[in-house]
Motif scaffolding. Structure first.
Motif, PDB file in Angstrom:
ATOM      1  N   UNK A   1       0.838  -1.195   0.000  1.00 52.44           N
ATOM      2  CA  UNK A   1       0.000   0.000   0.000  1.00 52.44           C
ATOM      3  C   UNK A   1       0.874   1.246   0.000  1.00 52.44           C
ATOM      4  N   UNK A   2       0.354   2.310  -0.627  1.00 55.17           N
ATOM      5  CA  UNK A   2       1.066   3.589  -0.624  1.00 55.17           C
ATOM      6  C   UNK A   2       0.520   4.515   0.459  1.00 55.17           C
ATOM      7  N   UNK A   3      -0.337   3.960   1.339  1.00 57.56           N
ATOM      8  CA  UNK A   3      -0.938   4.766   2.399  1.00 57.56           C
ATOM      9  C   UNK A   3      -0.398   4.344   3.760  1.00 57.56           C
ATOM     10  N   UNK A   4      -0.405   5.273   4.698  1.00 53.90           N
ATOM     11  CA  UNK A   4       0.027   4.961   6.061  1.00 53.90           C
ATOM     12  C   UNK A   4      -1.052   4.127   6.743  1.00 53.90           C
TER      13      UNK A   4
END
Length: 862
Positions: free
Chosen positions: A850-853
């Motif tokens: 994922x590119x999200x925190x």
């Protein structure tokens, strides 16, 4: 629906009208052939195709009269259909000398040559190492090219269109000049392929409602028999027709391909379908009055495996039109006849609105029944009349007098090995205590498979740290749309485990010598059955599947290649039954065995590549086979019969054991003879095979044999190529060398010294400490139960102390710390077991990308 179509007689008036507009002088109709062609959308590509077609037509003795643009209304198409819409034209050709069936054959030859030239499949013919389970893996220069029909009698208008707009899309269908004495209409709902313009039905000869569950096996056997196809009618040109089938086609298209070959080779559609989709003719009282029909079915049962599955098949070749049902009658078919001889056959009643007063006869087709209309003689042909005509072409009953049948022999009664030698052999071939005690002995005692709970919670074989047999890497597939499912107990009359040993004859010609095969009622053989086979068929040879340990792990691949070479040589020298055996005459320190599943799969595919597979039957004589899954794998990869000699020896030892005799005396288990114990084992295997067939929607073992209806999980590409071509393995894994190491690890426990006093118990079935990991282990279950019990107890205490209070608010008042939540310590133990478990399933190998925190756990609502 995702497609519909119509097959009719050629609308000659419309074509003559077009010819007049073009200033073309049309030859008489009997000298003209018409093709309905789907062309690419790119006109520049079309202009490259036209000269290729013209050249091939000329070589076939046909004259190109012209290309007719078929008038269509594109605006009625859906979005997807319009994006993929082909340019539709009719190819009109003439012949000065050819008429009737001869013209049909040349149109068939021309079409096959055009398809190969345009689609680029010629390389298949000369590629002897091509994948036998496929037909052409070559890139197609013009993938959007397809010939719907090419005939002097029939034409097919079809497309990826809704049934309601088929007549709106094709302007010809609304033209009053369009006339035909018959029509075959189909609307398609795809169940096992994606919607495509070419896959709409009818096909070139038939429309099919249902599913061919035996498709993979039918394709494999059709590829195998291509080398033996012959008929004088083709004058040496059969190679021009190959490949007959294409693995990328739908089941309906593939069935149509084979039907077309049989019809163009001189058979009527009714005879061809009776061969390919036979009824359940055994134990049928109505056939007592028609022994010639039974003889017909018996003759072809040794040549052609049935195309099995729920199916209503409607066919037409311009001379006859009709319909037939599968052996189980799993698809509906209703018919009615009116006063003016208008005949309607449909999958539902009331498809065509006919006043009741006009109907003189109506009914439904039963399982395996047929109805047809002869368009030339104007006859309506019913089921028995059709089959009597088909069966009376040749004296099949006289020919069948050459056929032999194996009568089941009495099994051996005395153990052939002492207890220590038996243990040594069981260890070397990978038996465990569970296999013997929970499978073999249970089957021998009760005549039934052991009953387990549903599911399997141990690691996949490829992920397990324990040694596994090759069988464990294969998972049985199942029928996705067979409805209703077959019940092998209630529908025993339509199911059969019969198999045949010997050479399978040429499908295109009926000859007396093709009846000369050995019939078996069951694929499960005893030692005495195997000896009787050798007595009945002198052209039986045995090849040892043992190889020298000194060659090491790399020796397995070479041993398999040597085995295949020996098999080919024997078959070319006239062997009709080939026994692959891993029997060891005495305890052997120097040799080990090729796993029987690898041996039979490799030999099967190698013989196909050598064009000799149909000349021989494979029998596996092995110690490493005891469960129904093992039998199914061996048969599914090419074996006609299996002799599980060490499993039967294990049964004899179990029966002779004093503990077993004591249990019988005390009535704990049924009192049986040693012969009955072996028969029980055999019966359990046979019932298990029927259960497996029923899951696939298959009624006959002959259709399951070599069908490869398995998916491999964790087999490496080198091992797949060596023995299991055509089988999918979506993840890599076990290599040939690693398999050899597993075989050697079993062998080293037994030789030179037996290191065990009894068989190991790895806990594959029942959990045991120190055994194989189980996802639902007692430790996890106890921790979860304790957590639930503690929480429940605390909740009851709160309710007693605060009657009528809000439980959630009281719990939050007690503590905001998880450690203070009742039972949470036990739940943490459960979580620890769950998170720390070994890799068990394929999903355990996946990680989130994922590119999200990540969201903090405190913010996640539970």
């Amino acid at each position: 629906g995702d497609g519909s179509g119509l097959m009719t007689a050629i609308p000659w008036e419309i074509l003559h009208e077009w010819a007049g507009e073009q200033g073309i002088q049309m030859p008489p109709a009997e000298q003209v052939g018409v093709g309905m062609v789907f062309l690419p959308q790119d006109n520049s590509v079309i202009e490259k195709i036209r000269p290729v077609v013209a050249d091939l037509l000329q070589k076939e003795g046909l004259t190109l009269i012209g290309w007719r643009q078929v008038p269509v209304y594109e605006q009625v198409l859906g979005v997807q259909a319009r994006e993929n819409e082909p340019q539709i034209e009719q190819l009109i050709v003439g012949s000065e000398h050819l008429r009737g069936d001869e013209l049909e054959r040349h149109l068939y030859l021309a079409r096959k040559q055009i398809e190969k030239a345009v689609l680029g499949t010629e390389a298949y013919i000369n590629d002897t190492e091509a994948d036998p389970s496929a037909t052409a893996n070559h890139p197609s220069p013009v993938p959007d090219f397809y010939i719907c029909s090419f005939s002097s009698r029939t034409i097919v208008y079809k497309g990826m269109v809704r049934a309601a707009v088929l007549g709106e899309f094709y302007a010809d269908l609304k033209n009053p000049a369009y006339k035909s004495p018959f029509a075959v209409y189909h609307r398609r709902f795809s169940t096992n392929t994606m919607p495509k313009w070419p896959l709409a039905q009818p096909m070139r000869l038939l429309g099919h409602n249902g599913e061919i569950n035996t498709l993979l096996g039918n394709i494999n056997w059709m590829v195998a028999r291509e080398a033996d196809l012959a008929h004088p009618i083709w004058e040496g040109r059969l190679n021009d027709l190959k490949p007959i089938v294409n693995v990328d086609n739908s089941d309906s298209a593939t069935l149509d391909n084979v039907l077309e070959l049989l019809v163009r080779s001189g058979r009527s559609p009714m005879e061809a379908l009776t061969i390919m989709v036979p009824e359940a003719y055994r134990n049928q009282p109505e056939l007592d009055a028609h022994p010639e029909i039974v003889d017909f079915y018996e003759y072809y049962s040794g040549i052609q495996e049935p195309w099995d599955g729920p199916a209503l098949l409607v066919f037409g070749d311009g001379k006859k039109v009709g319909a037939t049902l599968d052996r189980n009658g799993l698809r509906p078919a209703r018919y009615c006849v009116t006063r003016d001889r208008y005949i309607i056959v449909a999958s539902e009643a009331g498809v065509v609105d006919i006043p009741e007063a006009e109907i003189v006869e109506k009914g439904r087709l039963g399982p395996g029944c047929a109805i047809a209309v002869d368009l030339e003689t104007k006859e309506v042909l019913k089921n028995w009349e059709i089959k009597q005509r088909v069966a009376s072409r040749f004296p099949y009953g006289e020919w069948l007098k050459q056929r032999q049948k194996l009568e089941t022999q009495s099994p051996l009664e005395n153990p052939q090995l002492d207890a220590q030698t038996l243990l040594r052999h069981q260890t070397a071939f990978g038996y465990t205590a569970e296999d013997v005690e929970m499978v073999i002995e249970e089957m021998a005692a009760s005549g039934k498979e052991p009953t387990y709970c549903m599911g399997d919670d141990i690691p996949l074989a490829v992920l397990s740290s324990r040694p596994h047999l090759l069988y464990d890497y294969f998972k049985q597939r199942f029928a996705q749309v067979t409805n209703p499912a077959i019940d092998p107990l209630r529908e025993k009359l339509v199911m059969s485990l019969s198999t045949y040993l010997g050479e399978k004859g040429n499908l295109l010609e009926a000859k007396p010598e093709y009846a000369r095969v050995l019939q078996l009622d069951s694929p499960v053989l005893s030692d005495t059955d195997l000896e009787q086979i050798r007595t009945l068929e002198s052209r039986t040879a045995t090849i040892s599947t043992l190889f020298d340990i000194a060659t090491g792990p790399d020796g397995l691949a070479e041993a398999v290649r040597n085995l295949c070479a020996q098999a080919t040589e024997l078959v070319q020298n006239g062997t009709k039954i080939l026994v692959l055996s891993d029997r060891v005459a005495s305890p052997d320190l120097d040799t080990t065995y090729i796993p029987p599943l690898l041996a039979v799969g490799a030999v099967h595919h190698h013989l196909i590549r050598q064009n000799v597979r149909m000349k021989v039957s494979l029998v596996v004589d092995t110690a490493q086979c005891w469960s129904t899954h093992h039998f199914a794998c061996l048969i599914g990869y090419g074996a006609s019969a299996v002799c599980p000699y060490l499993a039967l020896e294990s049964v004899r030892h179990w029966w002779s054991n004093s503990k077993t005799q004591s249990l019988m005396e005390r009535g704990k288990i049924a009192k049986i003879t040693v012969s009955q114990a072996q028969k029980n084992f055999r019966k359990a295997v046979e019932d298990g095979l029927l259960k497996i067939l029923s899951k696939m929607g298959i009624s006959l073992l002959s259709s399951y044999q070599a069908a490869q209806i398995f998916e491999a999980i964790g087999i490496g590409p080198d091992l797949l190529n060596l023995g299991f071509k055509g089988t999918a393995s979506r993840v890599g894994g076990l290599s040939v060398r690693e398999l050899a190491n597993e075989v050697l690890s079993f062998h080293q426990k037994a030789f030179p010294e037996l290191t065990l006093k009894k068989l190991e118990n790895f806990g594959f079935v029942a959990y045991r400490p120190g055994g194989e990991y189980h996802m639902n282990s007692p430790e996890m279950s106890k921790a979860l139960h304790k957590a639930v019990a503690a929480a429940k107890s605390e909740r009851l205490q709160i309710e007693e102390q605060n009657p009528g209070s809000n439980l959630k608010s009281n719990q939050s008042e007690i503590s905001n710390q998880k450690s203070d939540i009742p039972g949470y310590d036990h739940y943490e133990v459960y979580q620890k077991y769950l998170q720390g478990r070994p890799v068990t399933a394929l999903r355990d190998l996946l990680e989130f990308k994922s590119d999200r925190s990540p969201i903090p756990l405190e913010e996640v609502e539970s």
